[in-house]
Motif scaffolding. Structure first.
Motif, short mmCIF file in Angstrom:
data_model
loop_
_atom_site.label_atom_id
_atom_site.label_comp_id
_atom_site.label_asym_id
_atom_site.label_seq_id
_atom_site.Cartn_x
_atom_site.Cartn_y
_atom_site.Cartn_z
N ALA A 1 -7.61 -33.20 36.49
CA ALA A 1 -7.69 -34.65 36.31
C ALA A 1 -7.09 -34.97 34.94
O ALA A 1 -6.98 -34.09 34.09
N LYS A 2 -6.72 -36.21 34.75
CA LYS A 2 -6.08 -36.60 33.48
C LYS A 2 -6.82 -37.77 32.85
O LYS A 2 -7.61 -38.46 33.52
N ASP A 3 -6.55 -38.00 31.57
CA ASP A 3 -7.17 -39.11 30.87
C ASP A 3 -6.91 -40.42 31.60
O ASP A 3 -5.79 -40.70 32.03
N GLY A 4 -7.96 -41.22 31.72
CA GLY A 4 -7.85 -42.49 32.42
C GLY A 4 -8.25 -42.42 33.87
O GLY A 4 -8.45 -43.47 34.51
N ASP A 5 -8.39 -41.20 34.43
CA ASP A 5 -8.80 -41.04 35.82
C ASP A 5 -10.29 -41.37 35.99
O ASP A 5 -11.11 -41.02 35.13
#
Length: 300
Positions: A85-89
């Motif tokens: 997963a990535k930042d903002g998810d």
């Protein structure tokens, strides 16, 4: 340079703080926790290799992956991390966020420091998203303040952006913010605004008004502020001020943004947004943060 008229960015990669901002903070955090050695991890066989993963125990907005990664890179560059997963998810309970593989000692030593960054910044991003969701359909942007944890301002302001919010000025140097004591020293709000414009032609000016009379005074200034900050206004007075500023902007062809602050929480933020304000600043985004519940589990 801070610009109050810039639209909010959703490009978190472009807005990511540079390594030069992240690495010193990570090194300081590790020094604080590890000191002259991890006594417990030293009991583990130096050659032992393990796999682990981090899961979220609750719904949240993820933020802080670079800080988490930097912790393990500082401890052991041979460790392997694979982010899922990535930042903002937006992540859900039991969702796997990252897989780790390498030295058992290194993973155990870095676990708490890495999770501290990820939990705190995800907490800021998650709280911001809750406010942003509550004002959807209005013109209002959710804005942070300088009420950040010492040393973590860059990180927390990044987390606000990941949550869909907008950054206020970063510090005392990138915008003029005229408040009550400045007004008293200058001899009035209009005079203080004019002095700021004359002294800093290219720096944004924010002026706080505490009454409708001060709103009128600010708008009559030869060079009105970029942002008029209305602190602790009742909603009916906010709506009145928004109308006054709108009339001024149309007639003077000089856009002034209206920002509300003070006494705003998740219960009343929609009412404030419905008055037509452009921005709502909330110190609690970075001050009253509850860390997201994350857990690292050894999988092999």
């Amino acid at each position: 340079m801070y610009n109050p008229l810039d639209p909010p960015s959703t490009d978190f990669n472009r807005d990511h703080p540079p390594a030069s901002d992240i690495e010193p903070i990570v090194r300081a955090a590790l020094a604080e926790d590890v000191g002259d050695g991890d006594r417990t991890a030293a009991l583990v066989d130096d050659a032992a290799q393990i796999q682990a993963s981090v899961i979220s125990r609750e719904s949240a907005v993820l933020c802080g992956t670079a800080w988490f990664t930097a912790v393990f890179a500082e401890l052991d560059p041979d460790l392997k991390l694979h982010w899922l997963a990535k930042d903002g998810d937006y992540v859900r309970p039991e969702q796997e966020l990252v897989r780790l593989e390498g030295s058992a000692r290194s993973l155990l030593t870095g676990e708490r420091t890495a999770l501290n960054f990820l939990q705190l910044l995800s907490g800021t991003a998650t709280l911001t998203r809750r406010y942003v969701d509550r004002v959807k359909g209005t013109r209002a942007q959710i804005v942070d303040t300088r009420k950040t944890l010492p040393g973590l301002r860059t990180a927390q302001k990044y987390a606000v952006r990941c949550g869909g919010g907008v950054n206020h000025r970063f510090g005392l140097y990138d915008a003029v913010m005229i408040k009550e004591n400045h007004v008293a020293a200058a001899g009035g709000l209009g005079a203080a605004i004019y002095q700021a414009r004359m002294a800093y032609a290219k720096v944004p000016v924010i002026a706080e008004a505490e009454t409708i009379g001060e709103v009128e005074e600010a708008l009559k200034s030869p060079a009105p502020p970029d942002i008029l900050l209305l602190d602790d206004f009742e909603t009916h007075l906010l709506a009145r001020a928004v109308n006054m500023v709108g009339q001024h902007s149309r007639h003077a062809h000089n856009k002034v943004l209206v920002e509300a602050s003070g006494g705003i929480d998740q219960n009343n933020v929609r009412d404030v947004a419905d008055t037509g304000v452009d921005r709502i600043s909330i110190g609690g985004l970075t001050k009253h943060v509850t860390a997201v519940d994350l857990s690292m589990r050894v999988t092999d």
